[in-house]
Design a protein around this motif. Structure first.
Motif, PDB file in Angstrom:
ATOM      1  N   TRP A  18       2.377   0.054   1.323  1.00  0.00           N
ATOM      2  CA  TRP A  18       1.415   0.297   0.258  1.00  0.00           C
ATOM      3  C   TRP A  18       1.630   1.697  -0.284  1.00  0.00           C
ATOM      4  O   TRP A  18       1.885   2.637   0.466  1.00  0.00           O
ATOM      5  CB  TRP A  18      -0.015   0.179   0.766  1.00  0.00           C
ATOM      6  N   GLN A  19       1.501   1.835  -1.582  1.00  0.00           N
ATOM      7  CA  GLN A  19       1.638   3.134  -2.237  1.00  0.00           C
ATOM      8  C   GLN A  19       0.607   4.102  -1.674  1.00  0.00           C
ATOM      9  O   GLN A  19      -0.585   3.822  -1.651  1.00  0.00           O
ATOM     10  CB  GLN A  19       1.438   2.970  -3.750  1.00  0.00           C
ATOM     11  N   GLY A  23      -2.442   3.785  -4.037  1.00  0.00           N
ATOM     12  CA  GLY A  23      -2.708   2.471  -3.464  1.00  0.00           C
ATOM     13  C   GLY A  23      -2.721   1.315  -4.434  1.00  0.00           C
ATOM     14  O   GLY A  23      -3.310   0.272  -4.162  1.00  0.00           O
ATOM     15  N   ASN A  24      -2.082   1.468  -5.598  1.00  0.00           N
ATOM     16  CA  ASN A  24      -2.088   0.395  -6.588  1.00  0.00           C
ATOM     17  C   ASN A  24      -0.856  -0.495  -6.522  1.00  0.00           C
ATOM     18  O   ASN A  24      -0.797  -1.517  -7.195  1.00  0.00           O
ATOM     19  CB  ASN A  24      -2.201   0.993  -8.001  1.00  0.00           C
ATOM     20  N   LEU A  26       2.361  -2.317  -4.055  1.00  0.00           N
ATOM     21  CA  LEU A  26       2.883  -2.719  -2.758  1.00  0.00           C
ATOM     22  C   LEU A  26       4.377  -2.955  -2.918  1.00  0.00           C
ATOM     23  O   LEU A  26       4.806  -3.697  -3.805  1.00  0.00           O
ATOM     24  CB  LEU A  26       2.213  -4.005  -2.266  1.00  0.00           C
ATOM     25  N   TRP A  37       4.722  -4.985  -6.329  1.00  0.00           N
ATOM     26  CA  TRP A  37       3.599  -5.848  -6.715  1.00  0.00           C
ATOM     27  C   TRP A  37       2.378  -4.977  -6.997  1.00  0.00           C
ATOM     28  O   TRP A  37       2.210  -3.907  -6.409  1.00  0.00           O
ATOM     29  CB  TRP A  37       3.261  -6.820  -5.582  1.00  0.00           C
ATOM     30  N   ASP A  38       1.512  -5.452  -7.896  1.00  0.00           N
ATOM     31  CA  ASP A  38       0.256  -4.736  -8.078  1.00  0.00           C
ATOM     32  C   ASP A  38      -0.746  -5.220  -7.029  1.00  0.00           C
ATOM     33  O   ASP A  38      -0.456  -6.133  -6.240  1.00  0.00           O
ATOM     34  CB  ASP A  38      -0.284  -4.890  -9.509  1.00  0.00           C
ATOM     35  N   ARG A  39      -1.919  -4.608  -7.007  1.00  0.00           N
ATOM     36  CA  ARG A  39      -2.885  -4.925  -5.945  1.00  0.00           C
ATOM     37  C   ARG A  39      -3.504  -6.309  -6.097  1.00  0.00           C
ATOM     38  O   ARG A  39      -4.224  -6.767  -5.213  1.00  0.00           O
ATOM     39  CB  ARG A  39      -3.977  -3.869  -5.892  1.00  0.00           C
ATOM     40  N   HIS A  40      -3.228  -6.972  -7.224  1.00  0.00           N
ATOM     41  CA  HIS A  40      -3.716  -8.332  -7.431  1.00  0.00           C
ATOM     42  C   HIS A  40      -2.663  -9.378  -7.071  1.00  0.00           C
ATOM     43  O   HIS A  40      -2.895 -10.577  -7.229  1.00  0.00           O
ATOM     44  CB  HIS A  40      -4.141  -8.515  -8.888  1.00  0.00           C
TER      45      HIS A  40
END
Length: 202
Positions: A18-19, A23-24, A26, A37-40
């Motif tokens: 994870w960033q 944290g937005n 992965l 990937w984004d957090r969604h």
């Protein structure tokens, strides 16, 4: 920050990271490729690592600001650096043939790389300087951790722990009963500090 995750197409376990701070994003390693990937869970970007055909991704590490992602491949001495702001990729030649460990400093621009032979390289992302340190350990470097004072701790198959400064100079070495597989610097709570001082006064 980095942990074993889902299965790749070949059935091998991938690595994930994870960033940090933001944290937005992965990052996941799948063979020789890295996916962002984004957090969604939406796929954002695909990064080609230093070697497209050989050397599975074995470690992914975000720097303390979450700006740069470092990518390490098995048996490959080139570290791929991906900038999350510009989406640009650069390569860093380390001259290491058997990388085994990688970690960014918690407070500085340093990235440490360890090898199966116990050597390390400390890379400064700000100055682009690379400091090789030969023989830090006589055997494979397995784990490590950075402190808030920018001290580097490393554990090896030789059952020793070394403490070094941000230039890679050893300041302390301790023998361990068993091989260390993971380490982390403890953070002392304010109440623990007060208790310790009271005991010292007694």
């Amino acid at each position: 920050q980095v942990e074993a995750g889902r299965r790749t197409k070949s059935g091998e376990s991938s690595v994930m990271a994870w960033q940090s701070k933001r944290g937005n994003m992965l990052a996941t390693g799948d063979g020789c490729l890295v996916h962002i990937w984004d957090r969604h869970g939406e796929h954002m970007y695909e990064i080609s690592s230093a070697s497209h055909n050989t050397g599975n991704v074995i470690s992914l590490e975000w720097d303390r600001e979450g700006k740069q992602l470092a990518i390490m491949q098995e048996g490959i001495g080139i570290i791929t650096l991906w900038n999350s702001e510009t989406r640009e990729t650069s390569r860093m030649e380390t001259n290491l043939k058997d990388p085994s460990y990688m970690s960014w400093s918690r407070v500085g621009p340093q990235l440490v790389l360890g090898t199966g032979k116990g050597n390390i390289v400390v890379y400064n992302a700000r100055t682009k300087e690379k400091i090789p340190v030969m023989g830090k350990h006589p055997r494979r470097i397995i784990c490590g951790a950075w402190s808030k004072e920018n001290q580097l701790a490393l554990g090896s198959e030789d059952r020793t722990l070394t403490l070094s400064n941000d230039l890679g100079d050893t300041t302390e070495q301790t023998e361990l009963k068993f091989v260390a597989i993971e380490m982390e610097f403890a953070t002392q709570r304010p109440e623990d500090t007060k208790t310790s001082k009271k005991k010292q006064k007694k």
